[in-house]
Design a protein around this motif. Structure first.
Motif, PDB file in Angstrom:
ATOM      1  N   ARG A 281       0.842  -1.204   0.000  1.00  0.00           N
ATOM      2  CA  ARG A 281       0.000   0.000   0.000  1.00  0.00           C
ATOM      3  C   ARG A 281       0.877   1.254   0.000  1.00  0.00           C
ATOM      4  O   ARG A 281       0.576   2.233  -0.707  1.00  0.00           O
ATOM      5  CB  ARG A 281      -0.930  -0.007   1.215  1.00  0.00           C
ATOM      6  N   PHE A 282       1.966   1.229   0.776  1.00  0.00           N
ATOM      7  CA  PHE A 282       2.895   2.356   0.780  1.00  0.00           C
ATOM      8  C   PHE A 282       3.614   2.479  -0.570  1.00  0.00           C
ATOM      9  O   PHE A 282       3.776   3.583  -1.096  1.00  0.00           O
ATOM     10  CB  PHE A 282       3.927   2.189   1.897  1.00  0.00           C
ATOM     11  N   ARG A 283       4.041   1.363  -1.099  1.00  0.00           N
ATOM     12  CA  ARG A 283       4.765   1.378  -2.367  1.00  0.00           C
ATOM     13  C   ARG A 283       3.901   1.984  -3.479  1.00  0.00           C
ATOM     14  O   ARG A 283       4.391   2.754  -4.311  1.00  0.00           O
ATOM     15  CB  ARG A 283       5.178  -0.056  -2.758  1.00  0.00           C
ATOM     16  N   LYS A 284       2.626   1.620  -3.488  1.00  0.00           N
ATOM     17  CA  LYS A 284       1.725   2.122  -4.532  1.00  0.00           C
ATOM     18  C   LYS A 284       1.522   3.630  -4.398  1.00  0.00           C
ATOM     19  O   LYS A 284       1.544   4.370  -5.396  1.00  0.00           O
ATOM     20  CB  LYS A 284       0.377   1.401  -4.444  1.00  0.00           C
ATOM     21  N   GLU A 285       1.350   4.094  -3.166  1.00  0.00           N
ATOM     22  CA  GLU A 285       1.131   5.515  -2.925  1.00  0.00           C
ATOM     23  C   GLU A 285       2.350   6.348  -3.301  1.00  0.00           C
ATOM     24  O   GLU A 285       2.228   7.461  -3.842  1.00  0.00           O
ATOM     25  CB  GLU A 285       0.783   5.729  -1.449  1.00  0.00           C
ATOM     26  N   LEU A 286       3.549   5.817  -3.044  1.00  0.00           N
ATOM     27  CA  LEU A 286       4.785   6.555  -3.289  1.00  0.00           C
ATOM     28  C   LEU A 286       5.410   6.251  -4.647  1.00  0.00           C
ATOM     29  O   LEU A 286       6.506   6.725  -4.946  1.00  0.00           O
ATOM     30  CB  LEU A 286       5.793   6.249  -2.174  1.00  0.00           C
ATOM     31  N   ARG A 287       4.730   5.440  -5.440  1.00  0.00           N
ATOM     32  CA  ARG A 287       5.202   5.096  -6.806  1.00  0.00           C
ATOM     33  C   ARG A 287       6.584   4.436  -6.767  1.00  0.00           C
ATOM     34  O   ARG A 287       7.514   4.825  -7.455  1.00  0.00           O
ATOM     35  CB  ARG A 287       5.231   6.335  -7.697  1.00  0.00           C
ATOM     36  N   TYR A 288       6.678   3.389  -5.965  1.00  0.00           N
ATOM     37  CA  TYR A 288       7.881   2.563  -5.937  1.00  0.00           C
ATOM     38  C   TYR A 288       7.555   1.211  -6.576  1.00  0.00           C
ATOM     39  O   TYR A 288       6.382   0.824  -6.665  1.00  0.00           O
ATOM     40  CB  TYR A 288       8.346   2.342  -4.492  1.00  0.00           C
ATOM     41  N   PRO A 289       8.582   0.465  -7.017  1.00  0.00           N
ATOM     42  CA  PRO A 289       8.331  -0.896  -7.523  1.00  0.00           C
ATOM     43  C   PRO A 289       7.590  -1.717  -6.479  1.00  0.00           C
ATOM     44  O   PRO A 289       7.793  -1.510  -5.272  1.00  0.00           O
ATOM     45  CB  PRO A 289       9.752  -1.441  -7.752  1.00  0.00           C
ATOM     46  N   PRO A 290       6.682  -2.598  -6.896  1.00  0.00           N
ATOM     47  CA  PRO A 290       6.463  -3.089  -8.258  1.00  0.00           C
ATOM     48  C   PRO A 290       5.487  -2.278  -9.094  1.00  0.00           C
ATOM     49  O   PRO A 290       5.068  -2.732 -10.161  1.00  0.00           O
ATOM     50  CB  PRO A 290       5.892  -4.492  -7.996  1.00  0.00           C
ATOM     51  N   TYR A 291       5.112  -1.074  -8.634  1.00  0.00           N
ATOM     52  CA  TYR A 291       4.127  -0.276  -9.368  1.00  0.00           C
ATOM     53  C   TYR A 291       4.766   0.675 -10.361  1.00  0.00           C
ATOM     54  O   TYR A 291       4.075   1.292 -11.171  1.00  0.00           O
ATOM     55  CB  TYR A 291       3.246   0.488  -8.374  1.00  0.00           C
ATOM     56  N   THR A 292       6.059   0.841 -10.292  1.00  0.00           N
ATOM     57  CA  THR A 292       6.808   1.580 -11.302  1.00  0.00           C
ATOM     58  C   THR A 292       8.127   0.850 -11.536  1.00  0.00           C
ATOM     59  O   THR A 292       8.533  -0.009 -10.745  1.00  0.00           O
ATOM     60  CB  THR A 292       7.139   3.017 -10.844  1.00  0.00           C
ATOM     61  N   ASN A 293       8.797   1.218 -12.605  1.00  0.00           N
ATOM     62  CA  ASN A 293      10.166   0.767 -12.832  1.00  0.00           C
ATOM     63  C   ASN A 293      11.097   1.901 -12.409  1.00  0.00           C
ATOM     64  O   ASN A 293      10.859   3.065 -12.737  1.00  0.00           O
ATOM     65  CB  ASN A 293      10.393   0.420 -14.304  1.00  0.00           C
ATOM     66  N   MET A 294      12.147   1.551 -11.672  1.00  0.00           N
ATOM     67  CA  MET A 294      13.102   2.560 -11.214  1.00  0.00           C
ATOM     68  C   MET A 294      14.498   2.226 -11.730  1.00  0.00           C
ATOM     69  O   MET A 294      14.932   1.079 -11.666  1.00  0.00           O
ATOM     70  CB  MET A 294      13.127   2.635  -9.680  1.00  0.00           C
ATOM     71  N   TYR A 295      15.174   3.267 -12.234  1.00  0.00           N
ATOM     72  CA  TYR A 295      16.521   3.083 -12.767  1.00  0.00           C
ATOM     73  C   TYR A 295      17.463   4.076 -12.101  1.00  0.00           C
ATOM     74  O   TYR A 295      17.139   5.264 -11.958  1.00  0.00           O
ATOM     75  CB  TYR A 295      16.531   3.285 -14.281  1.00  0.00           C
ATOM     76  N   LEU A 296      18.613   3.577 -11.691  1.00  0.00           N
ATOM     77  CA  LEU A 296      19.644   4.402 -11.090  1.00  0.00           C
ATOM     78  C   LEU A 296      20.760   4.607 -12.103  1.00  0.00           C
ATOM     79  O   LEU A 296      21.347   3.641 -12.585  1.00  0.00           O
ATOM     80  CB  LEU A 296      20.207   3.727  -9.830  1.00  0.00           C
ATOM     81  N   MET A 297      21.015   5.869 -12.429  1.00  0.00           N
ATOM     82  CA  MET A 297      22.122   6.200 -13.320  1.00  0.00           C
ATOM     83  C   MET A 297      23.221   6.859 -12.502  1.00  0.00           C
ATOM     84  O   MET A 297      22.970   7.838 -11.783  1.00  0.00           O
ATOM     85  CB  MET A 297      21.651   7.127 -14.442  1.00  0.00           C
ATOM     86  N   THR A 298      24.400   6.295 -12.569  1.00  0.00           N
ATOM     87  CA  THR A 298      25.541   6.771 -11.788  1.00  0.00           C
ATOM     88  C   THR A 298      26.591   7.367 -12.720  1.00  0.00           C
ATOM     89  O   THR A 298      26.956   6.750 -13.727  1.00  0.00           O
ATOM     90  CB  THR A 298      26.175   5.615 -10.992  1.00  0.00           C
ATOM     91  N   VAL A 299      27.047   8.568 -12.389  1.00  0.00           N
ATOM     92  CA  VAL A 299      28.139   9.215 -13.118  1.00  0.00           C
ATOM     93  C   VAL A 299      29.319   9.324 -12.171  1.00  0.00           C
ATOM     94  O   VAL A 299      29.187   9.860 -11.071  1.00  0.00           O
ATOM     95  CB  VAL A 299      27.732  10.624 -13.603  1.00  0.00           C
TER      96      VAL A 299
END
Length: 380
Positions: free
Chosen positions: A280-298
């Motif tokens: 329920r928290f993940r869905k409200e905050l748009r975290y996986p599994p309800y979104t895909n998240m990508y980390l780009m490191t420079v």
């Protein structure tokens, strides 16, 4: 072919897929092997606990756990202790100016290893002797803070001088076959096995009846959206080490946050209940599994060029994904590792993961970024 996946604590992504009709078939195994009873989990509120002694205050070994360990020793039963930090102390700090001794190559505190009397970086392996005075202000009152497995081992030997105590972490298992040797010693003549999370999975000793978890709060409060998930998984895995034979098992879980809902679900060993609450928290905050998240490191050795590259990359990403949520660029929690400065950008999107990765790789291949900066993409 048939693929069978098994876990007492599946990731929330797999849990959702199994719950959704047609994605995966969910099978329940509610009973332990050999009809063993689940280990009882007892929560010790460290805010109320009376500590062993003032000098051992930072180790947070409770009187409750000490009493249980002593009882096991008297009954010739084995115990396991989890403390997810190796070394003796977590860091060394000057009480006069506040300076923390850090690695000269990485932006993290050096850890003190008492046996060799050295400060060591757990990222790049740089080490130096423990200084006698603060390199910043010259004070001779450098003070250690925090506790690691090496310090816990020393305390346990002090409290239980006749016990055979075995420490298992990445320091004691560097040599070939060290894992097997330590586990054989624990099985044949060991009383207490203390270690990091490498002792949490797969170990099967019938006469282990007590598990102590000393510092779960450090994992519970990690700055990562999966921190709660990893915490309850770790507790469940450690609970699975106790009571695997004819004796019942017990877990002593020490925490400063007994009211945290993760701790409550862990005590009841209700992973499914936790998963539903967490989702329920993940869905409200748009975290996986309800979104895909990508980390780009420079990352790069030149601080200014690395920062410029990161901000240039952030602007281009916002043009490439104008409807998506982009966080950053910001310096990473550990800003420098092995003389490399590091920035991060996080992309949250509901788009198909294959499509996103294809677009990112195409964009990176066509971009005119400085060759001296390394750019990586990881799915979170």
């Amino acid at each position: 072919g048939l693929l069978l996946m098994g876990s007492a604590t599946p990731s929330l992504e797999m849990f959702v897929r199994a719950k959704n009709a047609g994605a995966l078939e969910l099978l329940h195994l509610p009973d332990r092997a050999k009809n063993a009873k689940p280990a009882r989990i007892r929560i010790v509120d460290m805010k109320k606990e009376i500590f062993l002694s003032p000098e051992d205050r930072e180790l947070i070994l409770s009187q409750t756990l000490e009493k249980k360990l002593r009882n096991n020793l008297e009954n010739h039963l084995k115990s396991m202790i989890l403390l997810n930090k190796r070394g003796y102390y977590t860091f060394i700090q000057c009480p006069d100016c506040g300076h923390v001794l850090k690695c000269r190559h990485c932006d993290i505190p050096l850890k003190y290893h008492k046996k060799r009397n050295v400060l060591k970086c757990h990222y790049c392996s740089y080490e130096e002797p423990l200084p006698t005075k603060c390199p910043h202000c010259g004070s001779f009152r450098l003070k250690p803070f925090g506790s690691g497995t090496e310090k816990a081992e020393a305390l346990l030997k002090k409290v239980f001088p006749d016990a055979n105590i075995i420490r298992m972490d990445s320091d004691t298992t560097q040599n070939k076959n060290a894992h097997q040797k330590l586990l054989r010693e624990f099985k044949t003549k060991g009383d207490i096995l203390i270690g990091t999370q490498m002792i949490a999975k797969g170990l099967d000793f019938e006469d282990v009846t007590l598990v102590g978890i000393l510092s779960i709060d450090s994992m519970l409060n990690m700055p990562h959206y999966r921190a709660y998930e990893k915490t309850i998984q770790m507790i469940a895995q450690m609970a699975g080490r106790a009571g695997r034979g004819r004796y019942e098992g017990e877990v002593i879980l020490q925490t400063y946050e007994p009211e945290n809902y993760v701790i409550r679900y862990a005590k009841e060993q209700d992973y499914e209940g936790y998963a539903m609450a967490e989702l329920r928290f993940r869905k409200e905050l748009r975290y996986p599994p309800y979104t895909n998240m990508y980390l780009m490191t420079v990352s790069g050795k030149n601080e200014e060029k690395t920062e410029n590259t990161a901000y240039s990359m952030g602007k281009r990403l916002k043009k490439l994904f104008p409807q998506e949520e982009i966080l950053g660029p910001v310096p990473m929690d550990i800003y420098k590792v092995k003389d490399q400065y590091r920035y991060q950008i996080i992309l949250k999107t509901r788009k198909n993961s294959k499509e996103v990765l294809r677009n990112l790789k195409t964009w990176m291949g066509a971009s005119l970024l400085e060759k001296e900066n390394l750019i990586s993409i990881d799915r979170l």
